[in-house]
Motif scaffolding. Structure first.
Motif, PDB file in Angstrom:
ATOM      1  N   SER A   1     -34.687 -29.539  12.852  1.00  0.00           N
ATOM      2  CA  SER A   1     -34.276 -28.509  11.624  1.00  0.00           C
ATOM      3  C   SER A   1     -33.419 -27.186  12.109  1.00  0.00           C
ATOM      4  CB  SER A   1     -35.467 -27.986  10.948  1.00  0.00           C
ATOM      5  OG  SER A   1     -36.289 -27.277  11.856  1.00  0.00           O
ATOM      6  N   ALA A   2     -33.606 -26.752  13.299  1.00  0.00           N
ATOM      7  CA  ALA A   2     -33.158 -25.571  13.501  1.00  0.00           C
ATOM      8  C   ALA A   2     -32.156 -25.422  14.880  1.00  0.00           C
ATOM      9  CB  ALA A   2     -34.110 -24.220  13.739  1.00  0.00           C
ATOM     10  N   LEU A   3     -32.556 -26.036  15.740  1.00  0.00           N
ATOM     11  CA  LEU A   3     -31.528 -25.935  17.005  1.00  0.00           C
ATOM     12  C   LEU A   3     -30.614 -26.728  16.983  1.00  0.00           C
ATOM     13  CD1 LEU A   3     -34.635 -25.453  19.606  1.00  0.00           C
ATOM     14  CD2 LEU A   3     -33.386 -23.836  18.584  1.00  0.00           C
ATOM     15  N   ALA A   4     -29.492 -26.261  16.303  1.00  0.00           N
ATOM     16  CA  ALA A   4     -28.318 -27.419  16.465  1.00  0.00           C
ATOM     17  C   ALA A   4     -27.141 -26.374  17.089  1.00  0.00           C
ATOM     18  CB  ALA A   4     -27.870 -27.747  14.957  1.00  0.00           C
ATOM     19  N   PHE A   5     -26.113 -27.072  17.819  1.00  0.00           N
ATOM     20  CA  PHE A   5     -25.122 -26.084  18.626  1.00  0.00           C
ATOM     21  C   PHE A   5     -23.948 -27.022  18.406  1.00  0.00           C
ATOM     22  CE2 PHE A   5     -29.176 -25.639  20.538  1.00  0.00           C
ATOM     23  CZ  PHE A   5     -29.174 -24.204  20.706  1.00  0.00           C
ATOM     24  N   ASP A   6     -22.880 -26.203  18.647  1.00  0.00           N
ATOM     25  CA  ASP A   6     -21.414 -26.773  18.603  1.00  0.00           C
ATOM     26  C   ASP A   6     -20.912 -27.482  19.792  1.00  0.00           C
ATOM     27  OD1 ASP A   6     -20.140 -24.324  16.597  1.00  0.00           O
ATOM     28  OD2 ASP A   6     -21.090 -26.158  15.850  1.00  0.00           O
ATOM     29  N   SER A   7     -21.602 -27.271  20.941  1.00  0.00           N
ATOM     30  CA  SER A   7     -21.570 -27.911  22.294  1.00  0.00           C
ATOM     31  C   SER A   7     -22.483 -28.044  23.051  1.00  0.00           C
ATOM     32  CB  SER A   7     -20.347 -27.032  22.935  1.00  0.00           C
ATOM     33  OG  SER A   7     -20.777 -25.852  23.267  1.00  0.00           O
ATOM     34  N   GLU A   8     -22.372 -28.980  24.098  1.00  0.00           N
ATOM     35  CA  GLU A   8     -23.408 -29.426  25.131  1.00  0.00           C
ATOM     36  C   GLU A   8     -23.395 -28.059  25.898  1.00  0.00           C
ATOM     37  OE1 GLU A   8     -24.109 -32.492  28.884  1.00  0.00           O
ATOM     38  OE2 GLU A   8     -22.303 -32.379  27.681  1.00  0.00           O
ATOM     39  N   GLU A   9     -22.556 -27.236  26.253  1.00  0.00           N
ATOM     40  CA  GLU A   9     -22.598 -26.125  27.139  1.00  0.00           C
ATOM     41  C   GLU A   9     -23.339 -25.044  26.223  1.00  0.00           C
ATOM     42  OE1 GLU A   9     -19.508 -27.703  26.518  1.00  0.00           O
ATOM     43  OE2 GLU A   9     -19.733 -28.643  28.468  1.00  0.00           O
ATOM     44  N   ALA A  10     -23.180 -24.977  25.088  1.00  0.00           N
ATOM     45  CA  ALA A  10     -24.240 -23.935  24.172  1.00  0.00           C
ATOM     46  C   ALA A  10     -25.446 -24.306  24.449  1.00  0.00           C
ATOM     47  CB  ALA A  10     -23.537 -23.846  22.907  1.00  0.00           C
ATOM     48  N   ALA A  11     -25.951 -25.462  24.213  1.00  0.00           N
ATOM     49  CA  ALA A  11     -27.284 -26.043  24.344  1.00  0.00           C
ATOM     50  C   ALA A  11     -28.090 -25.750  25.453  1.00  0.00           C
ATOM     51  CB  ALA A  11     -27.156 -27.585  23.753  1.00  0.00           C
ATOM     52  N   LYS A  12     -27.027 -26.128  26.648  1.00  0.00           N
ATOM     53  CA  LYS A  12     -27.697 -25.872  27.878  1.00  0.00           C
ATOM     54  C   LYS A  12     -27.774 -24.566  28.346  1.00  0.00           C
ATOM     55  CE  LYS A  12     -25.321 -29.753  30.147  1.00  0.00           C
ATOM     56  NZ  LYS A  12     -24.534 -30.018  31.456  1.00  0.00           N
ATOM     57  N   SER A  13     -26.990 -23.504  27.977  1.00  0.00           N
ATOM     58  CA  SER A  13     -27.205 -22.241  28.104  1.00  0.00           C
ATOM     59  C   SER A  13     -28.457 -21.658  27.270  1.00  0.00           C
ATOM     60  CB  SER A  13     -26.050 -21.551  27.593  1.00  0.00           C
ATOM     61  OG  SER A  13     -26.091 -20.064  27.519  1.00  0.00           O
ATOM     62  N   PHE A  14     -28.538 -22.062  25.928  1.00  0.00           N
ATOM     63  CA  PHE A  14     -29.699 -21.781  25.165  1.00  0.00           C
ATOM     64  C   PHE A  14     -31.060 -22.074  26.136  1.00  0.00           C
ATOM     65  CE2 PHE A  14     -32.827 -22.102  21.822  1.00  0.00           C
ATOM     66  CZ  PHE A  14     -32.692 -20.622  21.315  1.00  0.00           C
ATOM     67  N   ALA A  15     -31.005 -23.236  26.485  1.00  0.00           N
ATOM     68  CA  ALA A  15     -32.260 -23.852  27.233  1.00  0.00           C
ATOM     69  C   ALA A  15     -32.419 -22.859  28.412  1.00  0.00           C
ATOM     70  CB  ALA A  15     -32.161 -25.170  27.354  1.00  0.00           C
ATOM     71  N   GLU A  16     -31.504 -22.874  29.287  1.00  0.00           N
ATOM     72  CA  GLU A  16     -31.681 -22.010  30.436  1.00  0.00           C
ATOM     73  C   GLU A  16     -32.229 -20.615  30.235  1.00  0.00           C
ATOM     74  OE1 GLU A  16     -27.829 -22.422  32.492  1.00  0.00           O
ATOM     75  OE2 GLU A  16     -28.218 -24.472  32.883  1.00  0.00           O
ATOM     76  N   ARG A  17     -31.923 -20.002  29.203  1.00  0.00           N
ATOM     77  CA  ARG A  17     -32.142 -18.515  29.160  1.00  0.00           C
ATOM     78  C   ARG A  17     -33.559 -18.657  28.732  1.00  0.00           C
ATOM     79  NH1 ARG A  17     -28.999 -15.947  24.746  1.00  0.00           N
ATOM     80  NH2 ARG A  17     -28.176 -18.249  24.230  1.00  0.00           N
ATOM     81  N   HIS A  18     -34.100 -19.715  27.751  1.00  0.00           N
ATOM     82  CA  HIS A  18     -35.399 -19.503  27.606  1.00  0.00           C
ATOM     83  C   HIS A  18     -36.359 -20.339  28.754  1.00  0.00           C
ATOM     84  CE1 HIS A  18     -33.746 -18.718  23.571  1.00  0.00           C
ATOM     85  NE2 HIS A  18     -34.906 -18.258  23.331  1.00  0.00           N
ATOM     86  N   GLY A  19     -35.778 -20.558  29.671  1.00  0.00           N
ATOM     87  CA  GLY A  19     -36.661 -21.308  30.866  1.00  0.00           C
ATOM     88  C   GLY A  19     -37.037 -22.581  30.502  1.00  0.00           C
ATOM     89  N   TRP A  20     -36.456 -23.287  29.796  1.00  0.00           N
ATOM     90  CA  TRP A  20     -36.858 -24.849  29.535  1.00  0.00           C
ATOM     91  C   TRP A  20     -36.119 -25.826  30.249  1.00  0.00           C
ATOM     92  CZ3 TRP A  20     -35.729 -23.736  24.023  1.00  0.00           C
ATOM     93  CH2 TRP A  20     -36.435 -22.863  23.319  1.00  0.00           C
ATOM     94  N   ASP A  21     -36.815 -26.663  31.213  1.00  0.00           N
ATOM     95  CA  ASP A  21     -36.300 -27.770  31.844  1.00  0.00           C
ATOM     96  C   ASP A  21     -35.633 -28.581  30.675  1.00  0.00           C
ATOM     97  OD1 ASP A  21     -36.977 -26.632  34.323  1.00  0.00           O
ATOM     98  OD2 ASP A  21     -39.052 -27.675  33.947  1.00  0.00           O
ATOM     99  N   TYR A  22     -34.380 -29.021  31.089  1.00  0.00           N
ATOM    100  CA  TYR A  22     -33.547 -29.953  30.148  1.00  0.00           C
ATOM    101  C   TYR A  22     -32.911 -31.046  30.632  1.00  0.00           C
ATOM    102  CZ  TYR A  22     -29.317 -27.607  31.736  1.00  0.00           C
ATOM    103  OH  TYR A  22     -28.526 -27.330  32.565  1.00  0.00           O
ATOM    104  N   LYS A  23     -32.966 -32.220  29.966  1.00  0.00           N
ATOM    105  CA  LYS A  23     -32.404 -33.364  30.339  1.00  0.00           C
ATOM    106  C   LYS A  23     -31.475 -33.758  29.196  1.00  0.00           C
ATOM    107  CE  LYS A  23     -33.300 -38.240  30.677  1.00  0.00           C
ATOM    108  NZ  LYS A  23     -34.163 -39.477  30.602  1.00  0.00           N
ATOM    109  N   VAL A  24     -30.106 -34.135  29.731  1.00  0.00           N
ATOM    110  CA  VAL A  24     -29.065 -34.189  28.716  1.00  0.00           C
ATOM    111  C   VAL A  24     -28.873 -35.880  28.464  1.00  0.00           C
ATOM    112  CG1 VAL A  24     -26.522 -34.025  28.229  1.00  0.00           C
ATOM    113  CG2 VAL A  24     -27.814 -31.903  29.265  1.00  0.00           C
ATOM    114  N   LYS A  25     -28.950 -36.257  27.258  1.00  0.00           N
ATOM    115  CA  LYS A  25     -28.489 -37.510  26.933  1.00  0.00           C
ATOM    116  C   LYS A  25     -27.062 -37.573  26.403  1.00  0.00           C
ATOM    117  CE  LYS A  25     -31.822 -40.124  24.551  1.00  0.00           C
ATOM    118  NZ  LYS A  25     -32.734 -40.390  23.624  1.00  0.00           N
ATOM    119  N   LYS A  26     -26.523 -38.507  27.168  1.00  0.00           N
ATOM    120  CA  LYS A  26     -24.917 -38.478  26.699  1.00  0.00           C
ATOM    121  C   LYS A  26     -24.920 -39.464  25.363  1.00  0.00           C
ATOM    122  CE  LYS A  26     -23.146 -36.158  30.205  1.00  0.00           C
ATOM    123  NZ  LYS A  26     -22.596 -34.865  29.797  1.00  0.00           N
ATOM    124  N   PRO A  27     -23.925 -38.954  24.531  1.00  0.00           N
ATOM    125  CA  PRO A  27     -23.675 -39.911  23.510  1.00  0.00           C
ATOM    126  C   PRO A  27     -23.129 -41.213  23.658  1.00  0.00           C
ATOM    127  CG  PRO A  27     -22.109 -37.883  23.598  1.00  0.00           C
ATOM    128  CD  PRO A  27     -23.091 -37.811  24.730  1.00  0.00           C
TER     129      PRO A  27
END
Length: 154
Positions: free
Chosen positions: A104-130
């Motif tokens: 519901s809430a965490l939507a971003f305009d770009s992949e880089e914005a989502a990565k930046s948000f996850a890094e700033r919160h200290g979350w390990d992330y995995k990117v699934k390519k479209p």
């Protein structure tokens, strides 16, 4: 007279809110020096949620929709392992407070914005390519074109 003053005040407040309100994804990209997980530590999030694993993905178009309104957006979903089946109704239940946040809430305009948000919160992330399907251009009239005599089967 009072009704007119009320509508003017309401429209003035609405205009102010439109000017102040910004899309969530523009707030996510901040050009500053920060350490990984720094925002998560000062935001009051419990310690067990600071090292979460998230999946960053671009959602596909639903099968019943042909529009392109949500294409190109990126979302973050939390990997949740705290799920069980409710014995009374058979529904899936969860003890994870972030189970429905990504939908519901965490939507971003770009992949880089989502990565930046996850890094700033200290979350390990995995990117699934479209995975975008290749569509052949065809028109409705192609269904009725003459395609030549039928070929005999060998």
């Amino acid at each position: 007279m009072a009704l007119r003053a009320t509508t003017q005040g309401t429209s003035r407040i609405a205009a102010t809110l439109r000017r102040v309100a910004r899309p969530f994804s523009t707030d996510a990209v901040v050009e500053s020096d920060y350490k990984r997980g720094e925002i998560g530590k000062v935001s009051g999030i419990p310690e067990e949620h600071l090292s979460r694993k998230v999946i960053i993905y671009s959602p596909a178009r639903t099968a019943t929709q042909s529009g392109s309104g949500k294409l190109g957006k990126w979302k973050i979903n939390f990997v949740s392992t705290l799920k069980w089946e409710n014995p009374l109704m058979g529904w899936t239940s969860t003890g994870d407070p972030y189970a429905n946040v990504g939908d519901s809430a965490l939507a971003f305009d770009s992949e880089e914005a989502a990565k930046s948000f996850a890094e700033r919160h200290g979350w390990d992330y995995k990117v699934k390519k479209p995975n975008t399907p290749l569509l052949k251009v065809k028109s409705y009239s192609d269904n009725f074109k003459w395609k030549g005599n039928p070929q005999p089967e060998n």
